[in-house]
Design a protein around this motif. Structure first.
Motif, short mmCIF file in Angstrom:
data_model
loop_
_atom_site.label_atom_id
_atom_site.label_comp_id
_atom_site.label_asym_id
_atom_site.label_seq_id
_atom_site.Cartn_x
_atom_site.Cartn_y
_atom_site.Cartn_z
N ASP A 340 -14.59 -82.32 8.25
CA ASP A 340 -13.74 -83.07 9.18
C ASP A 340 -12.88 -82.14 10.04
O ASP A 340 -12.08 -82.61 10.86
N GLY A 341 -13.04 -80.81 9.85
CA GLY A 341 -12.33 -79.86 10.68
C GLY A 341 -10.85 -79.73 10.41
O GLY A 341 -10.13 -79.06 11.16
N GLU A 342 -10.37 -80.31 9.32
CA GLU A 342 -8.94 -80.31 9.03
C GLU A 342 -8.49 -79.17 8.13
O GLU A 342 -7.31 -79.08 7.78
N GLY A 343 -9.42 -78.30 7.72
CA GLY A 343 -9.03 -77.18 6.86
C GLY A 343 -8.43 -77.65 5.55
O GLY A 343 -9.00 -78.49 4.85
N TRP A 344 -7.23 -77.12 5.24
CA TRP A 344 -6.57 -77.49 3.98
C TRP A 344 -6.12 -78.94 3.97
O TRP A 344 -5.78 -79.48 2.91
N LYS A 345 -6.11 -79.58 5.13
CA LYS A 345 -5.75 -81.00 5.20
C LYS A 345 -6.98 -81.90 5.14
O LYS A 345 -6.90 -83.09 5.44
N ASN A 346 -8.11 -81.32 4.73
CA ASN A 346 -9.35 -82.07 4.55
C ASN A 346 -9.05 -83.36 3.78
O ASN A 346 -8.41 -83.35 2.73
N LYS A 347 -9.51 -84.48 4.33
CA LYS A 347 -9.15 -85.79 3.76
C LYS A 347 -9.60 -85.96 2.31
O LYS A 347 -8.86 -86.51 1.48
N ILE A 348 -10.81 -85.50 2.01
CA ILE A 348 -11.32 -85.69 0.65
C ILE A 348 -10.62 -84.75 -0.33
O ILE A 348 -10.17 -85.17 -1.40
N SER A 349 -10.50 -83.48 0.04
CA SER A 349 -9.88 -82.52 -0.89
C SER A 349 -8.42 -82.87 -1.16
O SER A 349 -7.96 -82.78 -2.30
N THR A 350 -7.68 -83.29 -0.13
CA THR A 350 -6.28 -83.64 -0.36
C THR A 350 -6.14 -84.91 -1.19
O THR A 350 -5.22 -85.03 -2.01
N SER A 351 -7.07 -85.84 -1.02
CA SER A 351 -6.99 -87.07 -1.81
C SER A 351 -7.21 -86.82 -3.29
O SER A 351 -6.72 -87.55 -4.14
N PHE A 352 -7.95 -85.73 -3.60
CA PHE A 352 -8.21 -85.38 -5.00
C PHE A 352 -7.27 -84.29 -5.50
O PHE A 352 -7.41 -83.82 -6.63
N GLY A 353 -6.32 -83.87 -4.67
CA GLY A 353 -5.34 -82.89 -5.12
C GLY A 353 -5.87 -81.48 -5.23
O GLY A 353 -5.34 -80.66 -6.00
N ILE A 354 -6.89 -81.13 -4.44
CA ILE A 354 -7.44 -79.77 -4.47
C ILE A 354 -6.49 -78.83 -3.72
O ILE A 354 -6.20 -79.03 -2.55
N THR A 355 -6.02 -77.81 -4.40
CA THR A 355 -5.06 -76.87 -3.81
C THR A 355 -5.60 -75.44 -3.74
O THR A 355 -4.93 -74.56 -3.21
N SER A 356 -6.79 -75.21 -4.28
CA SER A 356 -7.39 -73.88 -4.21
C SER A 356 -8.91 -74.03 -4.26
O SER A 356 -9.42 -74.98 -4.85
N ILE A 357 -9.58 -73.09 -3.62
CA ILE A 357 -11.03 -73.08 -3.64
C ILE A 357 -11.51 -71.67 -3.98
O ILE A 357 -10.78 -70.71 -3.76
N PRO A 358 -12.73 -71.55 -4.55
CA PRO A 358 -13.68 -72.62 -4.82
C PRO A 358 -13.21 -73.54 -5.94
O PRO A 358 -12.56 -73.10 -6.89
N ALA A 359 -13.56 -74.81 -5.80
CA ALA A 359 -13.31 -75.80 -6.84
C ALA A 359 -14.60 -76.60 -7.00
O ALA A 359 -15.16 -77.06 -6.01
N THR A 360 -15.07 -76.71 -8.20
CA THR A 360 -16.33 -77.42 -8.45
C THR A 360 -16.16 -78.50 -9.51
O THR A 360 -15.54 -78.25 -10.54
#
Length: 389
Positions: A340-360
């Motif tokens: 979605d081009g939002e980087g760290w504000k990615n809608k899916i990752s933020t909704s799941f509380g992802i704060t670091s990558i890689p995350a699997t």
């Protein structure tokens, strides 16, 4: 209070880091950062360190010490290639080690010999990293113990040696063995009790919080709660964030994961429609070095197990779509992607509380989250286990 010297991130380090593939292991970045050494791993042997040198011109310890301090200054030469950068770094570190060892031998009564021994330890460890050799050796532990227990070693040097000893425990971390984390926390607590005012004490607390982010032990959970009530606002905030993240992950494991999105190819994806398959949800980005370093393992598992019912859903935290697509092509990542081009504000990752990558996230055939942060060979093994259920 003296601070340990380390190679600052100049052009040589940047070139080496960009050119070499990182051998990512659990928490290895923490170990390297904590040892005050750049995060660099080699995929081929580095140039040999400096050989024998003549220091006879230094008649006094003061003169020799000035030379040793000069050697620790960052090289001014600007490398033009990976090979040149490797050679420059190897010589820089090798010169330091040879001179540091010579100083300690030539002036065995000078109190600065302990600082020279620490310099030798740091340089030797980094050179081993260049050549892909073991980072932690038994002789290092013995040398560290000698410094910590030396009656005449300065407290700042003892503190640095003890700090390095604590960090060595990170090389044994195994998420399936809680005691490997417990040993680290015990050593960290002892360090903070013995060296509470050392320049590295705040750094150790920060590293400990990073360790706790992956620590499965009950002791780790209890320590997080303790840090959440810390008088240090930054520490408390970080600990509370980790506790919230843990709670979110625990909640996710109580019911099937709800994930729906429109993929980059226009397909509508609904995880609920993928029941009966084992699915890896991979949060990544083209600019994430550890993500790309791990990608060969992910691609290998996909090629091996896709026909047996293994799927991958990539969640890209890129902002540049062209960069993402370039990485997909280069690394043969042929599976479905969300962008979605939002980087760290990615809608899916933020909704799941992802704060670091890689995350699997590894999802079983019933849509339940079963494993997180599988790396290397453990990923394929984890997939095979769930496919067999």
């Amino acid at each position: 209070m003296d601070r340990p010297r380390s190679f600052s991130p100049g052009k040589a380090e940047v070139l080496v880091s960009a050119s070499l593939s990182m051998k990512r292991r659990l928490l290895l970045p923490i170990a390297l950062f904590a040892l005050s050494l750049p995060l660099i791993a080699a995929d081929s042997a580095a140039p040999s360190p400096a050989g024998a040198a003549d220091f006879s011109q230094f008649k006094t310890a003061d003169d020799f010490w000035k030379h040793l301090e000069k050697l620790q200054e960052q090289p001014k030469d600007q490398p033009k290639s990976r090979e040149e950068a490797l050679g420059l770094m190897s010589k820089w570190l090798g010169d330091q080690k040879v001179a540091a060892d010579a100083f300690a031998q030539k002036f065995p009564e000078d109190p600065r010999r302990w600082q020279s021994k620490m310099l030798s330890l740091r340089a030797a460890g980094q050179m081993r990293r260049f050549s892909g050799q073991p980072v932690v050796l038994d002789e290092d532990r013995k040398a560290i113990a000698a410094i910590v227990n030396a009656p005449d070693a300065p407290e700042p040097v003892k503190g640095e040696a003890a700090f390095m000893g604590v960090m060595m425990l990170t090389s044994a971390f195994d998420k399936d063995k809680a005691d490997t984390f417990v040993a680290f926390h015990k050593a960290a607590a002892e360090y903070l009790t013995k060296f509470p005012q050392h320049a590295l004490a705040p750094q150790l607390k920060s590293i400990q919080l990073r360790v706790l982010d992956m620590d499965p032990s009950a002791e780790g959970q209890a320590l997080l709660k303790e840090y959440a009530n810390s008088s240090d606002a930054r520490v408390a905030e970080a600990a509370r964030g980790q506790l919230e993240k843990r709670q979110k992950t625990a909640d996710l494991k109580t019911k099937p994961v709800d994930l729906k999105f429109t993929a980059t190819d226009g397909k509508e994806i609904d995880l609920a429609q993928m029941r009966g398959k084992v699915v890896l949800v991979d949060f990544w980005a083209s600019w994430c070095g550890p993500c790309i370093a791990e990608m060969p393992n992910v691609v290998s598992a996909y090629k091996k197990l896709h026909e047996k019912g293994f799927e991958i859903l990539g969640i890209s935290l890129d902002q540049d779509k062209a960069a993402m697509e370039g990485a997909l092509k280069k690394h043969e990542m042929t599976w479905t992607q969300y962008f979605d081009g939002e980087g760290w504000k990615n809608k899916i990752s933020t909704s799941f509380g992802i704060t670091s990558i890689p995350a699997t996230w590894l999802i079983d055939k019933k849509g339940m989250l079963r494993e997180t942060e599988l790396r290397g060979e453990a990923l394929a093994k984890g997939v095979e286990k769930l496919l067999a259920e």
